[in-house]
Design a protein around this motif. Structure first.
Motif, PDB file in Angstrom:
ATOM      1  N   ASP A  54      47.391  32.402  54.980  1.00 20.95           N
ATOM      2  CA  ASP A  54      46.387  33.363  55.439  1.00 20.95           C
ATOM      3  C   ASP A  54      45.462  33.840  54.312  1.00 20.95           C
ATOM      4  O   ASP A  54      44.666  34.763  54.513  1.00 20.95           O
ATOM      5  N   ASP A  55      45.561  33.226  53.130  1.00 12.07           N
ATOM      6  CA  ASP A  55      44.681  33.600  52.012  1.00 12.07           C
ATOM      7  C   ASP A  55      43.328  32.928  52.205  1.00 12.07           C
ATOM      8  O   ASP A  55      43.197  31.710  52.075  1.00 12.07           O
ATOM      9  N   THR A  56      42.340  33.727  52.526  1.00 19.90           N
ATOM     10  CA  THR A  56      41.014  33.174  52.841  1.00 19.90           C
ATOM     11  C   THR A  56      40.017  33.296  51.702  1.00 19.90           C
ATOM     12  O   THR A  56      38.824  33.020  51.884  1.00 19.90           O
ATOM     13  N   ARG A  57      40.482  33.710  50.538  1.00 17.96           N
ATOM     14  CA  ARG A  57      39.566  33.839  49.402  1.00 17.96           C
ATOM     15  C   ARG A  57      38.992  32.481  49.013  1.00 17.96           C
ATOM     16  O   ARG A  57      39.661  31.447  49.160  1.00 17.96           O
TER      17      ARG A  57
ATOM     18  N   HIS B 177      36.813  34.231  37.099  1.00 21.59           N
ATOM     19  CA  HIS B 177      36.835  33.909  38.528  1.00 21.59           C
ATOM     20  C   HIS B 177      37.928  34.679  39.263  1.00 21.59           C
ATOM     21  O   HIS B 177      37.757  35.038  40.436  1.00 21.59           O
ATOM     22  N   ARG B 178      39.043  34.954  38.601  1.00 23.32           N
ATOM     23  CA  ARG B 178      40.068  35.806  39.207  1.00 23.32           C
ATOM     24  C   ARG B 178      39.471  37.180  39.511  1.00 23.32           C
ATOM     25  O   ARG B 178      39.720  37.777  40.557  1.00 23.32           O
ATOM     26  N   MET B 179      38.662  37.682  38.549  1.00 22.19           N
ATOM     27  CA  MET B 179      38.074  39.023  38.706  1.00 22.19           C
ATOM     28  C   MET B 179      36.911  39.037  39.697  1.00 22.19           C
ATOM     29  O   MET B 179      36.522  40.112  40.181  1.00 22.19           O
ATOM     30  N   THR B 180      36.349  37.886  39.997  1.00 27.93           N
ATOM     31  CA  THR B 180      35.264  37.839  40.989  1.00 27.93           C
ATOM     32  C   THR B 180      35.800  37.503  42.380  1.00 27.93           C
ATOM     33  O   THR B 180      35.027  37.139  43.273  1.00 27.93           O
ATOM     34  N   GLY B 181      37.123  37.607  42.556  1.00 24.19           N
ATOM     35  CA  GLY B 181      37.695  37.498  43.894  1.00 24.19           C
ATOM     36  C   GLY B 181      38.112  36.113  44.313  1.00 24.19           C
ATOM     37  O   GLY B 181      38.359  35.873  45.502  1.00 24.19           O
ATOM     38  N   HIS B 182      38.216  35.167  43.369  1.00 19.70           N
ATOM     39  CA  HIS B 182      38.616  33.805  43.713  1.00 19.70           C
ATOM     40  C   HIS B 182      40.132  33.625  43.623  1.00 19.70           C
ATOM     41  O   HIS B 182      40.785  34.201  42.745  1.00 19.70           O
ATOM     42  N   ASN B 183      40.654  32.823  44.514  1.00 19.44           N
ATOM     43  CA  ASN B 183      42.035  32.354  44.421  1.00 19.44           C
ATOM     44  C   ASN B 183      42.036  31.285  43.337  1.00 19.44           C
ATOM     45  O   ASN B 183      41.642  30.146  43.565  1.00 19.44           O
TER      46      ASN B 183
ATOM     47  N   GLU C 282      40.772  55.058  42.120  1.00 22.25           N
ATOM     48  CA  GLU C 282      42.045  55.240  42.805  1.00 22.25           C
ATOM     49  C   GLU C 282      42.669  53.887  43.138  1.00 22.25           C
ATOM     50  O   GLU C 282      41.977  52.911  43.411  1.00 22.25           O
ATOM     51  N   SER C 283      44.009  53.845  43.120  1.00 20.05           N
ATOM     52  CA  SER C 283      44.789  52.644  43.432  1.00 20.05           C
ATOM     53  C   SER C 283      44.318  51.429  42.632  1.00 20.05           C
ATOM     54  O   SER C 283      43.948  50.396  43.194  1.00 20.05           O
ATOM     55  N   PRO C 284      44.317  51.532  41.312  1.00 21.54           N
ATOM     56  CA  PRO C 284      43.892  50.386  40.508  1.00 21.54           C
ATOM     57  C   PRO C 284      44.896  49.240  40.627  1.00 21.54           C
ATOM     58  O   PRO C 284      46.078  49.461  40.920  1.00 21.54           O
ATOM     59  N   PRO C 285      44.462  47.990  40.403  1.00 23.02           N
ATOM     60  CA  PRO C 285      45.397  46.863  40.450  1.00 23.02           C
ATOM     61  C   PRO C 285      46.393  46.932  39.289  1.00 23.02           C
ATOM     62  O   PRO C 285      46.221  47.724  38.356  1.00 23.02           O
ATOM     63  N   LEU C 286      47.410  46.083  39.367  1.00 20.95           N
ATOM     64  CA  LEU C 286      48.441  46.051  38.331  1.00 20.95           C
ATOM     65  C   LEU C 286      47.874  45.755  36.958  1.00 20.95           C
ATOM     66  O   LEU C 286      48.366  46.220  35.940  1.00 20.95           O
ATOM     67  N   SER C 287      46.845  44.943  36.936  1.00 24.50           N
ATOM     68  CA  SER C 287      46.285  44.466  35.668  1.00 24.50           C
ATOM     69  C   SER C 287      44.775  44.512  35.706  1.00 24.50           C
ATOM     70  O   SER C 287      44.158  44.340  36.772  1.00 24.50           O
ATOM     71  N   LEU C 288      44.192  44.729  34.543  1.00 25.89           N
ATOM     72  CA  LEU C 288      42.739  44.642  34.421  1.00 25.89           C
ATOM     73  C   LEU C 288      42.255  43.267  34.853  1.00 25.89           C
ATOM     74  O   LEU C 288      41.153  43.126  35.393  1.00 25.89           O
ATOM     75  N   GLY C 289      43.093  42.240  34.632  1.00 22.84           N
ATOM     76  CA  GLY C 289      42.728  40.878  35.018  1.00 22.84           C
ATOM     77  C   GLY C 289      42.571  40.688  36.509  1.00 22.84           C
ATOM     78  O   GLY C 289      42.063  39.645  36.947  1.00 22.84           O
ATOM     79  N   LEU C 290      42.996  41.660  37.311  1.00 25.83           N
ATOM     80  CA  LEU C 290      42.843  41.587  38.767  1.00 25.83           C
ATOM     81  C   LEU C 290      41.809  42.590  39.279  1.00 25.83           C
ATOM     82  O   LEU C 290      41.613  42.721  40.478  1.00 25.83           O
TER      83      LEU C 290
ATOM     84  N   PRO D  71      32.243  43.403  37.062  1.00 24.57           N
ATOM     85  CA  PRO D  71      31.004  44.063  37.506  1.00 24.57           C
ATOM     86  C   PRO D  71      29.833  43.096  37.692  1.00 24.57           C
ATOM     87  O   PRO D  71      29.736  42.065  37.009  1.00 24.57           O
ATOM     88  N   ASP D  72      28.948  43.460  38.606  1.00 21.36           N
ATOM     89  CA  ASP D  72      27.678  42.756  38.748  1.00 21.36           C
ATOM     90  C   ASP D  72      26.549  43.779  38.637  1.00 21.36           C
ATOM     91  O   ASP D  72      26.787  44.922  38.240  1.00 21.36           O
ATOM     92  N   ASP D  73      25.324  43.377  38.978  1.00 28.04           N
ATOM     93  CA  ASP D  73      24.199  44.294  38.757  1.00 28.04           C
ATOM     94  C   ASP D  73      24.204  45.494  39.700  1.00 28.04           C
ATOM     95  O   ASP D  73      23.393  46.408  39.547  1.00 28.04           O
ATOM     96  N   THR D  74      25.149  45.523  40.647  1.00 25.40           N
ATOM     97  CA  THR D  74      25.252  46.701  41.516  1.00 25.40           C
ATOM     98  C   THR D  74      26.180  47.757  40.924  1.00 25.40           C
ATOM     99  O   THR D  74      26.420  48.792  41.550  1.00 25.40           O
TER     100      THR D  74
END
Length: 929
Positions: free
Chosen positions: A35-38, A72-78, A745-753, A757-760
């Motif tokens: 069910d991972d749709t990333r 790519h991990r930080m931009t939401g990629h599996n 609030e509710s930060p991920p376990l790691s900065l790597g996750l 940031p983007d221009d927004t």
């Protein structure tokens, strides 16, 4: 939020702890969940040799690929960064054979099965040392999926690929001329041979004619090969030898008559004597000539490089000893005709640097032309992009002229060829069955498996899909093939990349990668390739953990006298002369960031240890800036969007944050990591630290004010986002600091996750950037006056700002506290129109349309200032005179390139302006006493 940061950053206290945390929390793992749709991002790691240890080339590719994977991990990629190691057939067998040699035995004494057991024992003992070293660099590969090219599932894939290709007629067995490595005692592909220019000699000797009427003189760089000569060739149009057409010569050492043949393709009548000895079994040009003329192919070498029985009296001699012996014997027979210096090319094994020999041998080959055409089309049609683009032409040329690939190796360590020879009918049964019972043609049970193993690159060519479970139709294969990128050195474009393209398209129906990213070669500071012969090798771990120069050169030039080794090393790295006794513990982040600042697309990347030291300072800057900021961030809240900002400095830093986020993404996406890393360096050090943090100090004087609260929230938000931007480049220090900052609030376990940031990330504010540029220019101008006139750093200076622009005056008035603080002026600056009176003893500079006047009365001694100015005026006048003289010369004005003349005129104008300014300053100096 924790504020108890040490005064200085110590990498060793941080790196091991966080790497353990990342692996224990599966931060690097790709997901197989249905069910991972990333969107996926897949990057196959070039598998390092199991015999290897970390070197600067590894450090470069690990850094580049880790940046891509973390981003790519930080931009939401599996994200799957597929790790593993290669069994390295030749290299590993040589290592174990040398171990056996020290024990007084050999692989032949052990036999094949026992030897393979011994190699596996060595493999278990040696472990994956290089993979452990990669962890020190912060490599974020999915270690749970790590593969070894001799794993059972990968071995099955190799066998399956071989059988399918053979059934399709794309693998065949033939007798051909190949390159033979006498030290490793195996065939090599032409790609595994490096041609090295060398100084040699051209030895001439005479073949007596069969009828005794004369002789014909030939020349050779390898006299020993004359033992296998089966012809002498001349050009058909060479008038000197017309009478010799059809005749024969007598071999002086063996009972053999050799025909004189004519061949326009082989012979250049203008070179040497115009007559060429032909040895079809030991020269590629001669082999082709032999095929044209149906000449006998006589091999004179044993597998170990000694002369075989055909060599007669020379049998048993090493090839190089035989060279001398043959020359001596020819001389004794009166047939030597002298030598002359000759530039030649020595073919050397890429594996062990030994000189290889062309030899006749029966081997297995891949018919590559049918496989190359679809791989060529994939690049031509843009299905796979090669970056830098220039390598596409090289790829096109090589693939268009590709030779069949010799894939068999005369080794015991490796994937044994799945072919079984029948002793009855000589048929070869090729099958994935590991123990077939009988010949598939005649049914005989007297069959035996081929002794050879496959070229290591054959299994590596299957890497993008064999690691995902092929030939099984696995979920991983469906999800992670094709890969998004392949990143590797340009030097293995043909060894590995092209072969993966051919195999991937053939077996999977589509190219294995969407992009091929090629990086350059790490060289020493002077541009020389690193090698132990040159003594310019650097172990990346010495840069990370620290080492004295004595320890460094012991690895760089083992066994050499210390002073000699140091001299060579410091010549290769001139900047080390400024670095004391050795390398400090710079840490992995400093090394990584340094490597990221070089253009990955440059063919040569000159490593500078001094630059690594500078980037250790950058890591300290990140640490100390965060340490400073933490004292003001109590109570700050970081939301998902930028906090509202009204103050100019706050609007400006948020706008610059937006700009650097966009530039960072573009740099990484375009494989310009140097642009991304240098942009982040400039933003963090130059804009965030040197400007924004300094501008916050007067605001934080009253922490309860609305301005301080706004600034606190902007600082917390900007710093947290900046650490996210920096994380792919410097993961250890950013992870450590991020956990101490206010976070959403509710930060991920790691900065790597966390989200990259983007221009927004913040609003872009052109007005704030324009206004801040004015303030920066004015502060910079005032500081320059202080510096040029050597005003004491602790002294406050009276500052006057004059402009007729009312809007500018309003801006300066609103920023007077910032200007006063950063200039260190005596009270708020006086702001007025240009007609306002100039203060006594004030030096004026113009910046952003504003006259900046710094009064120096009481701060600078007039007579000393006047003396300094006089010296500057004299120097300026001397330079002006020299330029005027140069420009007056007709030979320069008329003959020099126009741009050079224009540049000289511009320099003259600048010098005259400088003199005018100095003369004005001389008048002011009189007012200072």
């Amino acid at each position: 939020m924790s504020t108890d940061l040490a005064k200085a950053y110590e990498p060793k206290d941080v790196e091991t702890r966080w790497y353990t945390y990342w692996t224990e929390n599966n931060v690097f793992a790709a997901s197989d969940a249905p069910d991972d749709t990333r969107p996926t991002y897949v990057l196959p790691m070039p598998p390092p040799n199991v015999t290897g240890s970390l070197h600067m080339g590894h450090a470069l590719f690990c850094t580049i690929e880790d940046i891509l994977s973390r981003y790519h991990r930080m931009t939401g990629h599996n994200t799957l960064w597929q790790p593993g190691t290669d069994h390295a057939g030749i290299a590993t067998q040589l290592v174990v054979e040398r171990l056996l040699q020290r024990e007084g035995t050999s692989r032949h004494d052990l036999g094949r099965e026992k030897f393979i057991e011994r190699v596996w024992q060595w493999r278990v003992q040696a472990g994956d040392r290089i993979l452990e070293q990669q962890r020190v660099l912060g490599v974020s590969a999915d270690w749970s999926r790590s593969k070894f090219t001799m794993d059972p599932d990968l071995s099955r894939a190799v066998s399956e690929a071989f059988v399918r290709l053979h059934r399709e007629g794309l693998i065949y067995r033939d007798t051909r001329l190949i390159y033979w490595d006498c030290e490793a005692r195996t065939v090599l592909s032409n790609l595994e041979v490096e041609n090295e220019p060398a100084n040699g000699e051209l030895f001439e000797f005479a073949y007596p004619l069969e009828d005794g009427t004369g002789e014909i003189v030939v020349a050779t760089t390898r006299p020993e090969t004359m033992l296998g000569d089966t012809a002498v060739a001349i050009h058909p149009d060479d008038e000197r030898y017309k009478a010799l057409h059809g005749k024969r010569v007598r071999h002086p050492f063996v009972d053999r008559l050799i025909p004189i043949i004519t061949d326009a393709e082989l012979v250049d009548p203008k070179f040497g004597t115009g007559a060429v000895k032909v040895t079809p079994a030991h020269d590629f040009n001669d082999f082709a000539t032999g095929k044209r003329h149906k000449l006998e192919e006589i091999s004179i070498l044993n597998p170990d490089g000694t002369i075989n029985a055909i060599g007669g009296d020379f049998a048993g001699m090493d090839r190089f000893a035989a060279r001398k012996a043959v020359k001596k014997a020819l001389d004794e027979k009166g047939l030597a005709r002298g030598t002359k210096p000759h530039q030649l090319v020595l073919p050397r094994s890429e594996r062990n640097n030994s000189i290889v020999e062309p030899m006749i041998s029966t081997q297995w080959f891949v018919r590559t032309a049918p496989l190359a055409e679809p791989a060529l089309a994939a690049v031509r049609e843009g299905k796979t992009r090669i970056i830098p683009e220039e390598w596409s032409k090289t790829y096109e040329h090589w693939m268009s002229n590709i030779l069949d690939w010799c894939i068999s190796r005369q080794l015991w360590w490796g994937h044994r060829i799945p072919a079984f020879h029948c002793s009855g009918c000589a048929h070869i049964t090729v099958t994935t069955d590991e123990s077939p019972k009988a010949c598939e043609t005649c049914g005989s049970t007297d069959i035996h498996q081929d002794e050879d193993v496959l070229d290591t690159w054959f299994s590596s060519a299957l890497w993008p899909f064999s690691t995902l479970g092929w030939p099984n139709d696995t979920l991983a294969l469906k999800r992670f093939y094709p890969a998004s990128d392949l990143e590797t050195g340009y030097d293995i474009l043909f060894f590995w990349v092209a072969r993966m393209m051919m195999m991937g398209i053939h077996f999977m129906g589509e190219p294995p990668f969407k992009r091929i990213l090629l990086h350059g070669l790490v060289v020493d500071e002077t541009g020389e390739k690193m090698s132990k012969v040159k003594g310019n090798v650097i172990d990346p771990l010495d840069l990370i953990h620290g080492a004295t120069f004595e320890q460094v050169v012991e690895k760089a030039l083992p066994g050499a006298p210390l002073q000699e080794a140091l001299k060579k090393f410091k010549k290769a790295y001139p900047s080390t002369a400024q670095m004391g006794e050795g390398f400090a513990a710079y840490g992995a982040d400093a090394l990584r960031f340094t490597l990221a600042t070089y253009s990955p697309q440059a063919k040569r990347i000159p490593l500078s240890p001094k630059k690594i030291e500078g980037n250790r300072n950058f890591c300290n800057k990140i640490w100390n800036a965060t340490r400073f900021a933490l004292t003001y961030l109590e109570g700050a809240r970081v939301g998902a969007t930028a906090p509202p900002a009204t103050l100019l400095a706050n609007r400006w830093i948020l706008s610059r944050l937006s700009a650097v986020a966009a530039a960072s993404r573009t740099g990484i996406d375009d494989f310009r990591l140097d642009d991304a890393s240098l942009g982040l360096y400039h933003f963090f050090w130059g804009e965030l630290c040197d400007w924004f943090l300094e501008l916050t100090k007067p605001v934080f004087a009253d922490r309860t004010s609305a301005a301080a609260i706004e600034t606190r929230d902007v600082l917390a938000y900007t710093l947290e986002a900046a650490l996210r931007l920096l994380h792919p480049f410097v993961p250890f220090i950013t992870e450590e600091l991020w956990h101490r900052l206010p976070r959403p609030e509710s930060p991920p376990l790691s900065l790597g996750l966390a989200h990259f940031p983007d221009d927004t990330v913040a609003p872009r504010d052109a007005a704030a950037e324009r206004d801040m540029a004015v303030v920066q220019a004015i502060i910079g101008a005032a500081r320059s006056v202080r510096s040029e006139h050597e005003v004491h750093p602790g002294a406050e200076v009276p500052l006057t700002l004059r402009t007729d622009d009312a809007e500018l005056r309003a801006l300066l008035t609103s920023q007077s506290v910032a200007i006063r603080t950063l200039v260190k002026s005596a009270g708020d600056p006086t702001i007025g129109p240009r007609e306002a009176e100039r203060p006594r003893g004030a030096v004026m500079s113009v910046a952003a349309g504003v006259e900046v006047l710094v009064a120096l009365v009481g701060l600078v001694e007039g007579h000393k200032e006047a003396a300094r100015i006089e010296r500057e005026i004299k120097k300026a006048e001397k330079d002006i005179a020299a330029l005027e003289k140069k420009l007056a010369l007709p030979s320069f004005a008329d003959k020099a390139p126009p741009e050079v003349v224009a540049e000289s005129h511009a320099q003259l104008t600048a010098l005259r302006d400088k003199r005018a300014g100095l003369e004005h300053a001389r008048k002011i100096a009189a007012e200072l006493d």
